[in-house]
Design a protein around this motif. Structure first.
Motif, PDB file in Angstrom:
ATOM      1  N   ILE A  74       0.866  -1.184   0.000  1.00  0.00           N
ATOM      2  CA  ILE A  74       0.000   0.000   0.000  1.00  0.00           C
ATOM      3  C   ILE A  74       0.900   1.231   0.000  1.00  0.00           C
ATOM      4  O   ILE A  74       1.868   1.284   0.766  1.00  0.00           O
ATOM      5  N   ILE A  75       0.604   2.166  -0.896  1.00  0.00           N
ATOM      6  CA  ILE A  75       1.331   3.439  -0.915  1.00  0.00           C
ATOM      7  C   ILE A  75       0.456   4.485  -0.249  1.00  0.00           C
ATOM      8  O   ILE A  75      -0.679   4.705  -0.676  1.00  0.00           O
ATOM      9  N   VAL A  76       0.961   5.086   0.798  1.00  0.00           N
ATOM     10  CA  VAL A  76       0.263   6.208   1.430  1.00  0.00           C
ATOM     11  C   VAL A  76       0.950   7.467   0.922  1.00  0.00           C
ATOM     12  O   VAL A  76       2.093   7.753   1.269  1.00  0.00           O
ATOM     13  N   SER A  77       0.244   8.198   0.086  1.00  0.00           N
ATOM     14  CA  SER A  77       0.916   9.227  -0.705  1.00  0.00           C
ATOM     15  C   SER A  77       0.635  10.629  -0.197  1.00  0.00           C
ATOM     16  O   SER A  77      -0.038  11.407  -0.845  1.00  0.00           O
ATOM     17  N   GLY A  78       1.128  10.930   0.983  1.00  0.00           N
ATOM     18  CA  GLY A  78       0.990  12.297   1.471  1.00  0.00           C
ATOM     19  C   GLY A  78       0.474  12.354   2.894  1.00  0.00           C
ATOM     20  O   GLY A  78       0.604  11.393   3.654  1.00  0.00           O
ATOM     21  N   TYR A  79      -0.122  13.502   3.239  1.00  0.00           N
ATOM     22  CA  TYR A  79      -0.579  13.694   4.621  1.00  0.00           C
ATOM     23  C   TYR A  79      -1.780  12.794   4.909  1.00  0.00           C
ATOM     24  O   TYR A  79      -2.484  12.364   4.002  1.00  0.00           O
ATOM     25  N   LEU A  80      -1.981  12.530   6.178  1.00  0.00           N
ATOM     26  CA  LEU A  80      -3.120  11.711   6.592  1.00  0.00           C
ATOM     27  C   LEU A  80      -3.904  12.449   7.662  1.00  0.00           C
ATOM     28  O   LEU A  80      -3.390  12.704   8.750  1.00  0.00           O
ATOM     29  N   ALA A  81      -5.141  12.802   7.353  1.00  0.00           N
ATOM     30  CA  ALA A  81      -6.039  13.335   8.373  1.00  0.00           C
ATOM     31  C   ALA A  81      -6.500  12.168   9.250  1.00  0.00           C
ATOM     32  O   ALA A  81      -6.441  11.010   8.831  1.00  0.00           O
ATOM     33  N   TYR A  82      -6.969  12.455  10.462  1.00  0.00           N
ATOM     34  CA  TYR A  82      -7.438  11.383  11.351  1.00  0.00           C
ATOM     35  C   TYR A  82      -8.528  10.554  10.665  1.00  0.00           C
ATOM     36  O   TYR A  82      -8.566   9.335  10.770  1.00  0.00           O
ATOM     37  N   LYS A  83      -9.404  11.267   9.946  1.00  0.00           N
ATOM     38  CA  LYS A  83     -10.499  10.584   9.274  1.00  0.00           C
ATOM     39  C   LYS A  83      -9.969   9.591   8.223  1.00  0.00           C
ATOM     40  O   LYS A  83     -10.486   8.483   8.073  1.00  0.00           O
ATOM     41  N   THR A  84      -8.930   9.998   7.495  1.00  0.00           N
ATOM     42  CA  THR A  84      -8.355   9.132   6.468  1.00  0.00           C
ATOM     43  C   THR A  84      -7.551   8.005   7.090  1.00  0.00           C
ATOM     44  O   THR A  84      -7.519   6.893   6.551  1.00  0.00           O
ATOM     45  N   ALA A 108       4.312  11.907   5.158  1.00  0.00           N
ATOM     46  CA  ALA A 108       4.214  10.587   5.788  1.00  0.00           C
ATOM     47  C   ALA A 108       5.325  10.376   6.806  1.00  0.00           C
ATOM     48  O   ALA A 108       5.205   9.557   7.715  1.00  0.00           O
ATOM     49  N   ILE A 109       6.422  11.139   6.673  1.00  0.00           N
ATOM     50  CA  ILE A 109       7.572  10.957   7.565  1.00  0.00           C
ATOM     51  C   ILE A 109       7.417  11.788   8.839  1.00  0.00           C
ATOM     52  O   ILE A 109       7.586  11.283   9.950  1.00  0.00           O
ATOM     53  N   ASN A 110       7.092  13.082   8.663  1.00  0.00           N
ATOM     54  CA  ASN A 110       7.042  13.952   9.848  1.00  0.00           C
ATOM     55  C   ASN A 110       5.905  14.972   9.810  1.00  0.00           C
ATOM     56  O   ASN A 110       5.938  15.961  10.533  1.00  0.00           O
ATOM     57  N   GLY A 111       4.930  14.765   8.983  1.00  0.00           N
ATOM     58  CA  GLY A 111       3.815  15.709   8.880  1.00  0.00           C
ATOM     59  C   GLY A 111       4.019  16.753   7.801  1.00  0.00           C
ATOM     60  O   GLY A 111       3.075  17.411   7.385  1.00  0.00           O
ATOM     61  N   GLY A 112       5.294  16.941   7.382  1.00  0.00           N
ATOM     62  CA  GLY A 112       5.594  17.887   6.315  1.00  0.00           C
ATOM     63  C   GLY A 112       5.059  19.274   6.615  1.00  0.00           C
ATOM     64  O   GLY A 112       5.162  19.772   7.746  1.00  0.00           O
ATOM     65  N   LEU A 124       3.571   8.459  10.196  1.00  0.00           N
ATOM     66  CA  LEU A 124       2.779   7.290   9.800  1.00  0.00           C
ATOM     67  C   LEU A 124       3.241   6.018  10.509  1.00  0.00           C
ATOM     68  O   LEU A 124       2.427   5.165  10.866  1.00  0.00           O
ATOM     69  N   ASP A 125       4.541   5.920  10.753  1.00  0.00           N
ATOM     70  CA  ASP A 125       5.114   4.708  11.343  1.00  0.00           C
ATOM     71  C   ASP A 125       4.610   4.441  12.771  1.00  0.00           C
ATOM     72  O   ASP A 125       4.790   3.353  13.297  1.00  0.00           O
ATOM     73  N   ASP A 126       3.987   5.435  13.399  1.00  0.00           N
ATOM     74  CA  ASP A 126       3.435   5.218  14.741  1.00  0.00           C
ATOM     75  C   ASP A 126       2.104   4.462  14.694  1.00  0.00           C
ATOM     76  O   ASP A 126       1.638   3.970  15.718  1.00  0.00           O
ATOM     77  N   TYR A 127       1.480   4.400  13.522  1.00  0.00           N
ATOM     78  CA  TYR A 127       0.134   3.828  13.425  1.00  0.00           C
ATOM     79  C   TYR A 127       0.089   2.525  12.627  1.00  0.00           C
ATOM     80  O   TYR A 127      -0.683   1.632  12.944  1.00  0.00           O
ATOM     81  N   ILE A 128       0.882   2.459  11.576  1.00  0.00           N
ATOM     82  CA  ILE A 128       1.089   1.202  10.847  1.00  0.00           C
ATOM     83  C   ILE A 128       2.579   1.135  10.504  1.00  0.00           C
ATOM     84  O   ILE A 128       3.221   2.171  10.348  1.00  0.00           O
TER      85      ILE A 128
END
Length: 202
Positions: A74-84, A108-112, A124-128
């Motif tokens: 799975i590619i997570v391509s950018g920021y992630l909101a809580y909802k996403t 995905a690394i540090n919130g950018g 991202l690494d804290d959640y998956i």
């Protein structure tokens, strides 16, 4: 001694402990990667050229699929909101093992650029478990292809994948997930989940 997934110390002797069958399976696995791309931010713009004729990731054995149940990566391509994040966790958990995660871009690394936003995650690494981070804002298709090549090399070498870390440290990940999503992490499979959430009756 080399450093593999998640700082795992990887001895060359350990690599040589693969049996011929394991080496063969890992070689085939590395040459046949099915990808589900989760476009959450501007990284979604870089993925179409990666998978179409200009860069043609399929030449390297990387193919897009429509469902997580058929995907290896799975590619997570950018920021992630809580909802996403809730949907990404659901998607990741639906994938069969062995499975891998590529975090694309600085977000995905540090919130950018969203590092101080109230509703986006910072790491991202804290959640998956993330197996490969491709740095940049936003990384070009060449960088993503290089990330795939490194991931394929690790799969061929039989290195430990993030899914094993997820299974072993499930409590850690669930604790972090609950911290931002509350106790109800998984959305219901029922289509009326949002209506019920608002207090509507059937």
């Amino acid at each position: 001694m080399e450093i593999g997934f998640h700082g795992h110390e990887f001895d060359k002797a350990e690599r040589n402990t693969q049996t011929l069958i394991e080496k063969t399976i890992n070689w085939f696995r590395s040459k046949s990667i099915f990808v589900v791309a989760y476009g959450t931010g501007c990284g979604a713009i870089e993925m179409p050229p990666t998978f179409t004729s200009r860069y043609d990731a399929e030449r390297g054995g990387v193919v897009g699929v429509a469902t997580p149940r058929q995907a290896d990566v799975i590619i997570v391509s950018g920021y992630l909101a809580y909802k996403t994040l809730r949907r990404v966790i659901r998607t990741y958990e639906q994938m069969q093992s062995p499975k891998y995660v590529i975090g694309l871009g600085s977000c995905a690394i540090n919130g950018g650029m969203y590092w101080d936003s109230y509703n986006t995650i910072k790491k991202l690494d804290d959640y998956i478990p993330v197996d490969m981070l491709v740095n940049g804002c936003m990384p070009r298709p060449e960088a993503l292809l290089e990330g795939f090549a490194k991931l394929q090399e690790r799969i061929r070498n039989g290195e430990q994948g993030g899914w094993e870390k997820y299974e072993k440290n499930l409590e850690f990940y669930k604790k972090n997930q609950k911290k931002v999503l509350g106790e109800n992490i998984d959305p219901s499979y029922e289509a009326d989940w949002y209506m019920l959430k608002q207090g509507a009756t059937l």
